[in-house]
Design a protein around this motif. Structure first.
Motif, mmCIF file in Angstrom:
data_model
loop_
_atom_site.group_PDB
_atom_site.id
_atom_site.type_symbol
_atom_site.label_atom_id
_atom_site.label_comp_id
_atom_site.label_asym_id
_atom_site.label_seq_id
_atom_site.Cartn_x
_atom_site.Cartn_y
_atom_site.Cartn_z
ATOM 1 N N ARG A 16 0.157 -14.495 -12.067
ATOM 2 C CA ARG A 16 -1.004 -14.683 -12.956
ATOM 3 C C ARG A 16 -1.684 -16.022 -12.736
ATOM 4 N N LYS A 17 -0.948 -16.977 -12.202
ATOM 5 C CA LYS A 17 -1.525 -18.291 -11.906
ATOM 6 C C LYS A 17 -2.101 -18.354 -10.496
ATOM 7 N N GLY A 18 -2.120 -17.211 -9.796
ATOM 8 C CA GLY A 18 -2.684 -17.167 -8.453
ATOM 9 C C GLY A 18 -1.722 -17.535 -7.349
ATOM 10 N N GLY A 19 -0.420 -17.505 -7.644
ATOM 11 C CA GLY A 19 0.573 -17.881 -6.656
ATOM 12 C C GLY A 19 1.027 -16.733 -5.778
ATOM 13 N N VAL A 20 1.861 -17.085 -4.810
ATOM 14 C CA VAL A 20 2.430 -16.116 -3.866
ATOM 15 C C VAL A 20 3.932 -16.031 -4.118
#
Length: 201
Positions: free
Chosen positions: A27-31
């Protein structure tokens, strides 16, 4: 949905802290690096262009080679594909082996996931961890092999290179100690008329 056994319920409960952390990263744009219904995969929010670009960079892969997207239910496929051929529903319900379908009319996804012809590779996972991950995330997740492009795909966790491990924002804890050798999914391309082309058996 098939009724879960007591053992499956216990497994899902044990996965939940791991999944909660993975969902927060997504949700925070991580991988993330996570176990799937096939081999271990690199994943991100399938609607986040910047996150998708990071996965291409990690894999050192050209974005002309579209990545696979994973969902947890057949119902969600319609949100990401504008017109699903009838035969696709049959394949999703009937196939026992993990099967990725390449379908025309992709939508609601990062542009980098959509092939030049407007198609997308999408798979409904039936495996407990990845299914619960998609369910908790409430959206499609990228699922691509955890390797540098051109190198052998890891068939279990201990075959993943340190380069890939260190590039992920979060590496899931669950299922790391499995010794079974896994393989990639079958891939079938369907056009709008339902005509099938087997890309990978």
């Amino acid at each position: 949905m098939t009724r879960l056994t007591e053992e499956e319920i216990r497994s899902i409960r044990s996965y939940r802290p791991d999944i909660a952390t993975a969902v927060d990263v997504l949700r925070k744009g991580g991988v993330i690096l996570y176990p799937t219904d096939t081999i271990w995969g690199l994943g991100c929010d399938a609607a986040n262009s910047e996150a998708v670009k990071r996965i291409y960079a990690i894999k050192r892969r050209m974005d002309s080679k579209a990545l696979i997207t994973m969902v947890d239910t057949t119902q969600k496929v319609s949100f990401y594909v504008s017109q699903v051929p009838d035969v696709a529903w049959d394949l999703m319900d009937m196939t026992d082996k993990p099967t990725t379908l390449i379908l025309d009319g992709a939508r609601n996804l990062a542009p980098e996931l959509i092939a030049p012809d407007g198609s997308v590779g999408i798979r409904v996972t039936k495996e407990l961890f990845s299914r619960e991950l998609c369910n908790r995330f409430r959206g499609a997740i990228v699922s691509t092999s955890a390797n540098i492009s051109g190198e052998a795909a890891p068939r279990r966790f201990n075959e993943i290179s340190q380069t890939v491990l260190s590039a992920a924002d979060y590496v899931c804890i669950s299922r790391r100690d499995e010794t079974e050798l896994h393989a990639a999914s079958s891939v079938i391309k369907l056009d709008r008329n339902g005509i099938c082309t087997v890309i990978r058996p």
